[in-house]
Enzyme design. Structure first.
Site, PDB file in Angstrom:
ATOM      1  N   GLU A 125       0.848  -1.188   0.000  1.00 26.54           N
ATOM      2  CA  GLU A 125       0.000   0.000   0.000  1.00 26.54           C
ATOM      3  C   GLU A 125       0.883   1.237   0.000  1.00 26.54           C
ATOM      4  OE1 GLU A 125      -1.272   1.183   4.437  1.00 26.54           O
ATOM      5  OE2 GLU A 125      -2.043  -0.799   3.854  1.00 26.54           O
ATOM      6  N   ASN A 139      -4.690  -6.597   3.140  1.00 23.25           N
ATOM      7  CA  ASN A 139      -5.166  -6.215   4.468  1.00 23.25           C
ATOM      8  C   ASN A 139      -6.290  -7.161   4.883  1.00 23.25           C
ATOM      9  OD1 ASN A 139      -4.225  -3.927   2.730  1.00 23.25           O
ATOM     10  ND2 ASN A 139      -4.147  -2.904   4.709  1.00 23.25           N
ATOM     11  N   HIS A 150      -1.045  -6.632  11.295  1.00 21.50           N
ATOM     12  CA  HIS A 150      -2.015  -7.625  10.834  1.00 21.50           C
ATOM     13  C   HIS A 150      -1.762  -8.995  11.454  1.00 21.50           C
ATOM     14  CE1 HIS A 150      -2.039  -5.115   6.851  1.00 21.50           C
ATOM     15  NE2 HIS A 150      -2.736  -4.522   7.803  1.00 21.50           N
TER      16      HIS A 150
END
Length: 547
Positions: A403, A526, A488
């Site tokens: 990202e 994600n 994450h």
């Protein structure tokens, strides 16, 4: 107070018929996009914590994605639910009139029981930028293990309070790598759409993106990705994009354009506090107890489970301890919280029948952060929205998706920052340490090298094409890669191993895992949409089959 908490210690069994009540409305409901704003009034129920001696039909430990899905669907099926949350309610403004502080001015609200901030980007121009703060039950937990710091949200809404909101559904061709035992057709036809609608997922307007000053940093990322032959993709998000355009126009208070994200977002972000949670509270069958930490779950003599918990104050001190009973218990404390609790319960003899797979299969979703120094003719902009909306995809060829992240300092930096998700194969295990009475994680920092190699498949080529170099001043002194963190965390109670294929814990009836602990370490993107969709799938099966 919910109906169950008013009953006191008296037992009321949860029959299959009770579990099935209302199932038709659950199964047949739309994905619940566009929750009514009027439901926010139900948030006042936060003020009634569960009582000592209470009985719950269903008790949900945690209020993140999995727990919020479970609570809503159970309540719609006629089940009374008690949700237990270790963090705060985050419904009361501070002295500045706002609930959350900004990214560049972290205060007592920023970190969970720390006396110094620990920002992921914690150096600038080679100088440390962390600062001292009062100890408080703040919103972001930077939990340290050997070799890695795990960032987690603390409060009603869990990780939805502190993440960047990037709501990515994985490519279907990658799904067998993520959840090999789950039917991809049902996920992509039913549960991913349901999750996306329920979360309020949307996409930035490309025309506005191309013209606003606030995404110059992302346009530079797109241009440079394209010149090196990488696909740049717009990434869906749960931010209210109409609100952001109004922020840009100066007609509403700034939020994403006011340096708010990592420590909460006051206005535009659709966290779980604006979607699943108010919908659950509006049923009248859900009660939430903030600042409560579950310490024990064990079989109760008369059936069901005895649950012990501590009520905390905002300094983390125990105010009182409570004992309640529950017919069903759903573990939804996040990958780390659920895994640590289950390992301790198993290895200290409270739930000895949990199997050896509990605690295993934990991964970091391959998270790596890196910055690049751009040429002087490629400024990234003094104005930067805190909400990322695009990424560089090299997953098939190089095992990395990155990202394009902001550095919202308010000054020009000529820097591009990225959070890469890589196909790192390493998995760690949680174990009980009897000597220290803690749960350890055997992650090794050296394992991050595989992720760095995969990230380099993107950024070495971009640097070569652009004639640029890596920044060495953002994560330490002469340190290129932030290889000591994850946003994450996934795994630790893996689906089909520690549980059956719908989250029922092996060895016990009425105990379930319903969060990211079920996913074995990586989602290729994600993860929160996948966590939400899997929870939708699992709770539907649990309700339909009487638990």
């Amino acid at each position: 107070m919910s109906a169950t908490s008013r009953q006191g210690p008296g037992r009321r069994s949860l029959s299959r018929r009770g579990f099935l009540a209302g199932t038709g409305s659950v199964v047949g409901a739309a994905a619940l996009g566009g929750f009514s704003a009027s439901r926010a009034a139900a948030a006042s129920r936060y003020s009634t914590p569960i009582g000592n001696g209470a009985h719950a039909q269903a008790l949900v430990i945690g209020t993140g994605y999995g727990g919020s899905v479970a609570a809503l669907r159970l309540a719609q099926a006629g089940v009374s639910v008690e949700m237990i949350e270790m963090g705060m309610a985050w419904d009361t403004p501070g002295s500045d009139g706002k609930i959350f502080c900004t990214l560049t001015s972290p205060d007592y609200r920023s970190y969970w029981l720390r006396t110094q901030t620990k920002a992921p980007l914690n150096y600038f121009l080679g100088f440390p930028i962390d600062r001292s703060i009062p100890k408080y039950t703040g919103i972001l937990d930077a939990e340290d293990f050997a070799g890695i710091t795990v960032y987690q949200g603390r409060g009603i809404g869990g990780g939805s309070l502190v993440n960047g909101g990037m709501a990515v559904t994985p490519k279907r061709e990658n799904f067998s790598y993520i959840l090999p035992s789950v039917n991809a057709d049902e996920m992509y036809n039913t549960y991913y759409p349901r999750a996306n609608a329920g979360l309020g997922v949307g996409l930035v307007d490309p025309t506005w993106f191309d013209n606003t000053a606030w995404y110059q940093f992302a346009r530079v990322g797109r241009k440079q990705a394209g010149r090196s032959g990488f696909p740049f993709v717009f990434v869906p998000d749960v931010y209210d994009w109409n609100y952001m355009q109004q922020e840009d126009a100066g007609t509403v208070p700034k939020s994403a354009l006011g340096q708010e994200l990592l420590y909460g977002n006051n206005y535009g972000k659709k966290s779980l506090q604006k979607t699943y949670i108010p919908a659950a509270l509006a049923t009248g069958k859900v009660n939430i107890s903030p600042l409560h930490k579950v310490t024990s779950v064990s079989p109760a003599p008369g059936g069901g489970y005895m649950v012990l918990m501590d009520q905390l104050d905002t300094s983390g001190n125990v105010v009182t301890s409570k004992q309640v009973t529950a017919d069903k218990v759903f573990f939804a404390a996040g990958s780390v919280g659920t895994s640590k609790l289950l390992v301790r319960l198993r290895d200290t003899g409270q739930l000895p029948n949990l199997n050896a797979a509990v605690g295993q299969g934990w991964g970091d979703n391959g998270n790596i952060m890196v910055g690049r120094a751009n040429q002087i003719w490629d400024p990234t902009g003094a104005k930067q929205s805190t909400v990322p909306c695009g990424g560089i995809d090299n997953w098939t060829a190089g095992g990395a998706f990155a990202e394009v992240a902001p550095i919202p300092t308010g000054i020009e930096t000529w820097a591009s920052l990225y959070l890469a998700i890589t196909k790192n194969p390493h998995r760690a295990q949680f174990t009980w340490n009897a000597a220290t009475q803690t749960v350890d994680l055997n992650w090794q920092q050296a394992w991050k090298q595989d992720g760095i190699t995969m990230a380099k498949s993107i950024f070495d080529r971009i640097n070569s094409t652009e004639g640029t170099i890596y920044r060495t001043d953002l994560f330490g002194v002469y340190k290129i890669w932030n290889d000591t963190l994850t946003y994450h965390p996934l795994g630790g109670a893996v689906l089909g191993q520690a549980t059956d294929d719908y989250g029922r814990l092996a060895g016990y009836q009425g105990l379930y895992v319903i969060d990211g602990a079920l996913i074995p370490g990586n989602t290729t993107v994600n993860p929160f949409v996948t966590i939400t969709a899997l929870a939708e799938r699992n709770i539907e099966n649990i309700i339909a089959n009487g638990g």
